[in-house]
Every structure is written in C-alpha cells, then in structure tokens.
Design a protein around this motif. Structure first.
Motif, mmCIF file in Angstrom:
data_model
loop_
_atom_site.group_PDB
_atom_site.id
_atom_site.type_symbol
_atom_site.label_atom_id
_atom_site.label_comp_id
_atom_site.label_asym_id
_atom_site.label_seq_id
_atom_site.Cartn_x
_atom_site.Cartn_y
_atom_site.Cartn_z
ATOM 1 N N LYS A 61 26.477 48.444 17.805
ATOM 2 C CA LYS A 61 25.636 49.486 18.148
ATOM 3 C C LYS A 61 24.751 49.522 16.921
ATOM 4 O O LYS A 61 23.435 49.673 17.247
ATOM 5 C CB LYS A 61 26.335 50.729 18.617
ATOM 6 C CG LYS A 61 27.504 50.655 19.484
ATOM 7 C CD LYS A 61 28.229 51.824 19.841
ATOM 8 C CE LYS A 61 29.178 52.378 18.600
ATOM 9 N NZ LYS A 61 30.352 51.715 18.058
ATOM 10 N N THR A 62 25.171 49.936 15.863
ATOM 11 C CA THR A 62 24.050 50.081 14.706
ATOM 12 C C THR A 62 23.197 49.005 14.519
ATOM 13 O O THR A 62 22.122 48.926 14.279
ATOM 14 C CB THR A 62 24.797 50.581 13.545
ATOM 15 O OG1 THR A 62 25.610 51.593 13.734
ATOM 16 C CG2 THR A 62 23.756 50.603 12.314
ATOM 17 N N THR A 63 23.844 47.746 14.688
ATOM 18 C CA THR A 63 23.272 46.316 14.437
ATOM 19 C C THR A 63 22.042 46.392 15.485
ATOM 20 O O THR A 63 20.971 46.026 15.102
ATOM 21 C CB THR A 63 23.880 45.357 14.432
ATOM 22 O OG1 THR A 63 25.013 45.422 13.448
ATOM 23 C CG2 THR A 63 23.116 43.950 14.194
ATOM 24 N N PHE A 193 18.850 57.850 18.358
ATOM 25 C CA PHE A 193 19.653 58.565 17.752
ATOM 26 C C PHE A 193 21.109 57.477 17.678
ATOM 27 O O PHE A 193 22.082 57.259 18.485
ATOM 28 C CB PHE A 193 20.084 59.943 18.359
ATOM 29 C CG PHE A 193 19.029 60.891 18.129
ATOM 30 C CD1 PHE A 193 18.921 61.329 16.662
ATOM 31 C CD2 PHE A 193 18.395 61.402 18.791
ATOM 32 C CE1 PHE A 193 18.159 62.502 16.464
ATOM 33 C CE2 PHE A 193 17.285 62.362 18.638
ATOM 34 C CZ PHE A 193 17.527 63.064 17.328
ATOM 35 N N ASP A 194 21.316 57.272 16.271
ATOM 36 C CA ASP A 194 22.738 56.651 16.003
ATOM 37 C C ASP A 194 23.805 57.601 15.529
ATOM 38 O O ASP A 194 23.613 57.891 14.398
ATOM 39 C CB ASP A 194 22.566 55.518 14.910
ATOM 40 C CG ASP A 194 23.721 54.497 14.995
ATOM 41 O OD1 ASP A 194 24.916 54.773 15.676
ATOM 42 O OD2 ASP A 194 23.761 53.761 14.037
ATOM 43 N N GLU A 195 24.813 58.184 16.459
ATOM 44 C CA GLU A 195 25.666 58.984 16.051
ATOM 45 C C GLU A 195 25.370 60.305 15.272
ATOM 46 O O GLU A 195 25.498 60.705 14.387
ATOM 47 C CB GLU A 195 26.860 58.427 15.225
ATOM 48 C CG GLU A 195 27.368 57.165 16.009
ATOM 49 C CD GLU A 195 28.858 56.779 15.658
ATOM 50 O OE1 GLU A 195 29.467 57.832 15.321
ATOM 51 O OE2 GLU A 195 29.355 55.628 15.766
ATOM 52 N N PRO A 196 24.412 61.029 16.066
ATOM 53 C CA PRO A 196 23.821 62.374 15.359
ATOM 54 C C PRO A 196 24.784 63.292 15.217
ATOM 55 O O PRO A 196 24.851 64.251 14.298
ATOM 56 C CB PRO A 196 22.892 62.827 16.398
ATOM 57 C CG PRO A 196 23.214 62.114 17.797
ATOM 58 C CD PRO A 196 23.854 60.934 17.477
#
Ligand code: ADP
Ligand code: MG
Length: 271
Positions: A61-63, A193-196
């Motif tokens: 996901k982050t990648t 938004f990555d895991e806000p």
C-alpha cells in the motif's frame, strides 16, 4: 488488438477515453532487488471518488502511494494523473498539478505555530489567483482571503484553542489533525492519505475520518486505513492489495462478499 509494443506516452488514448479517471496506473511494477512489492497494479480512481486501499501489512500500500506521489521511481508501468502521464515527473511537479499527500507529520514545521503552518499552506493555494502586480497593489484583499481560510481551517480541525502553540509542542493526535489541516489548506484535486489514524484510539480514529470526509467532500480521496469497519462504512470503492497485486476491487459489499478477500485477508472481521 495487437498493440503490444506501444511506447510509453504514445497513444494510451483508448483507455483514457473510456474513463474520466483522475488517477490511473497501468501495469505498475516496483521491485526491490528480486522482490516485487508492486506487481502489475492497474487502478483507476474517478474524480470525486472516496477510494480506500486495504490489505495486510506488507501488501504494498505505501509503496503504491510512493509511486503515485513520485517519492519512488517505478520499475515499470505508468501512472496517469488527470489524463496525462506523470510516471517520471518529480514529486514537486505532481503537487503543482494538484496532487496532495499526507506525509505522516513530515509536512508540519515544528518550529512554527499551528496558525503559521496552516497559513503557509493557504498562501500556496492562493498563489495562482493574483498576478504579481495585483499582489503588489492589493495586498490587503489578498491577506484577508488567506487569513479567512486559515481561521476556517483551524476551526474545522478543532485547534483554535492551540492556534498560537508551536506544532512541535502538540500532543500526537493534534499533530495529526494539523497535518490534515495543512493538506486541506492546499486544496488539491486528489488527496492521498496513508494511515492518517495510525496510533489513534477508536474514538479519535472515528473523529479523524469524519473530519477528513467532511472537509474533503468535493475532492478525490485515496485512503489507506486499517480500521476495516470505517472503510466499509465510508468508501465508494475499495481496492484490496495482496502481495503487490490487486486481489479484489469493488463496492464495500462486493469486496466483503469476495471469497478471495475473505480467505486472504478479512477472515472473520466481516460477516
Ligand atoms: P504496506 O504499506 O502495505 O504495509 P509496503 O508498501 O510498506 O506495505 O511494503 C511492501 C513490501 O515491500 C514489504 O514486504 C516491504 O518490506 C517491502 N519494501 C518496502 N519498501 C522497501 C524498500 N525501500 N526496500 C526493500 N523492501 C521494501
Ligand atoms: Mg504502509
């Protein structure tokens, strides 16, 4: 059709014509050594959509966000933003074109106050609205607009009481709210938004997602979030990543009913 060897940037038009996607990836691949963290991902996010990306830890996901924002170069494949290929553009150029990303607190300046942080972002948003001459001759109007925006955002993120405090002195949850405020102030077309809500308790997670949803109502939002119930409740579309590939995609109901998703990921979480 046998357009197998289409050059990058050369006639992707047929796909683009079919969709009004603000963000699209095509056979996107990212390898670290021999390991494919993103392994042929095709996604298309429509304008105005609330898209969530879920998947177990290490799914990619982050990648994927890093490839979309330009923080990492793609190994192969393409990224399109608003119909134009951006695969090789630097992050700043993507931001200039309207892409916003929450970088997990790193876009907050600790030595500035809450108000200064939001104001700085709001200033960038108004930059294009006035010519250089106008900004020389009508500086007051300009600053009034920016101040009004700044105050409005500080209210919405619930930090009015601590507006004059240095960002570095805020408790964790307030820092995350400020981070959201900074993203909001810049008025992007697409926000990632990555895991806000990472590190937040259930109530704070609920509040934060409410806030994001409320203030980003008119924008396109791509969210990575680990609270599956919230994701199911709020998303228009969910993409499930698993081992660098799209395992399933669809409405919350479709994804919850998907056998592969249940086996690989959701387990007993969703009945
Ligand atoms: P997620 O965000 O879904 O938890 P990541 O995108 O962070 O997953 O990571 C996907 C996979 O890629 C993981 O196996 C991770 O260890 C690996 N990975 C991520 N970044 C790097 C890197 N810079 N170098 C090597 N491996 C990486
Ligand atoms: Mg991650």
């Amino acid at each position: 059709m046998s357009t197998t060897d289409t050059k990058r940037g050369d006639e992707p038009a047929s796909d683009l014509d079919r969709t009004d996607a603000i963000l699209r990836t095509e056979n996107l691949i990212k390898t670290f050594g021999s390991f494919a963290a993103i392994d042929g991902v095709n996604i298309a996010v429509e304008r105005g959509e609330f898209r969530s990306i879920i998947g177990p830890n290490g799914a990619g996901k982050t990648t994927l966000f890093n490839l979309v924002s330009g923080a990492l170069p793609a190994t192969a494949g393409s990224v399109y933003f608003d119909g134009e290929e951006i695969t090789d553009l630097p992050p700043q150029e993507r931001i200039r074109r309207g892409m916003g990303r929450s970088f997990q607190i790193s876009n907050i300046f600790g030595g500035l106050t809450v108000r200064e942080n939001v104001r700085l972002a709001a200033q960038a948003r108004h930059r294009g609205e006035y010519s250089f001459l106008e900004s020389l001759f009508k500086p007051t109007d300009r600053y009034e607009d920016i101040d009004a925006d700044t105050d409005g955002i500080i209210d919405r993120i619930g930090l009015a009481d601590v507006a004059e405090e240095h960002a570095a002195a805020l408790p964790y949850g307030d820092k995350r709210r400020l981070e959201i405020g900074v993203v909001l102030a810049t008025d992007h077309d697409l926000v990632l938004f990555d895991e806000p809500t990472a590190g937040m308790g259930p109530q704070e997670t609920d509040d934060t997602i409410d806030l994001i949803q409320e203030v980003l109502a008119d924008q396109t939002l791509v969210l990575v979030e680990h609270d599956i119930e919230l994701v199911m409740e709020l998303s228009d579309t969910i993409t499930v990543l698993h081992q660098g590939q799209v395992l399933a995609e669809g409405t919350p109901e479709e994804v919850a009913d998907d056998r592969d998703v249940q086996d690989a990921y959701l387990g007993g979480v969703v009945e």
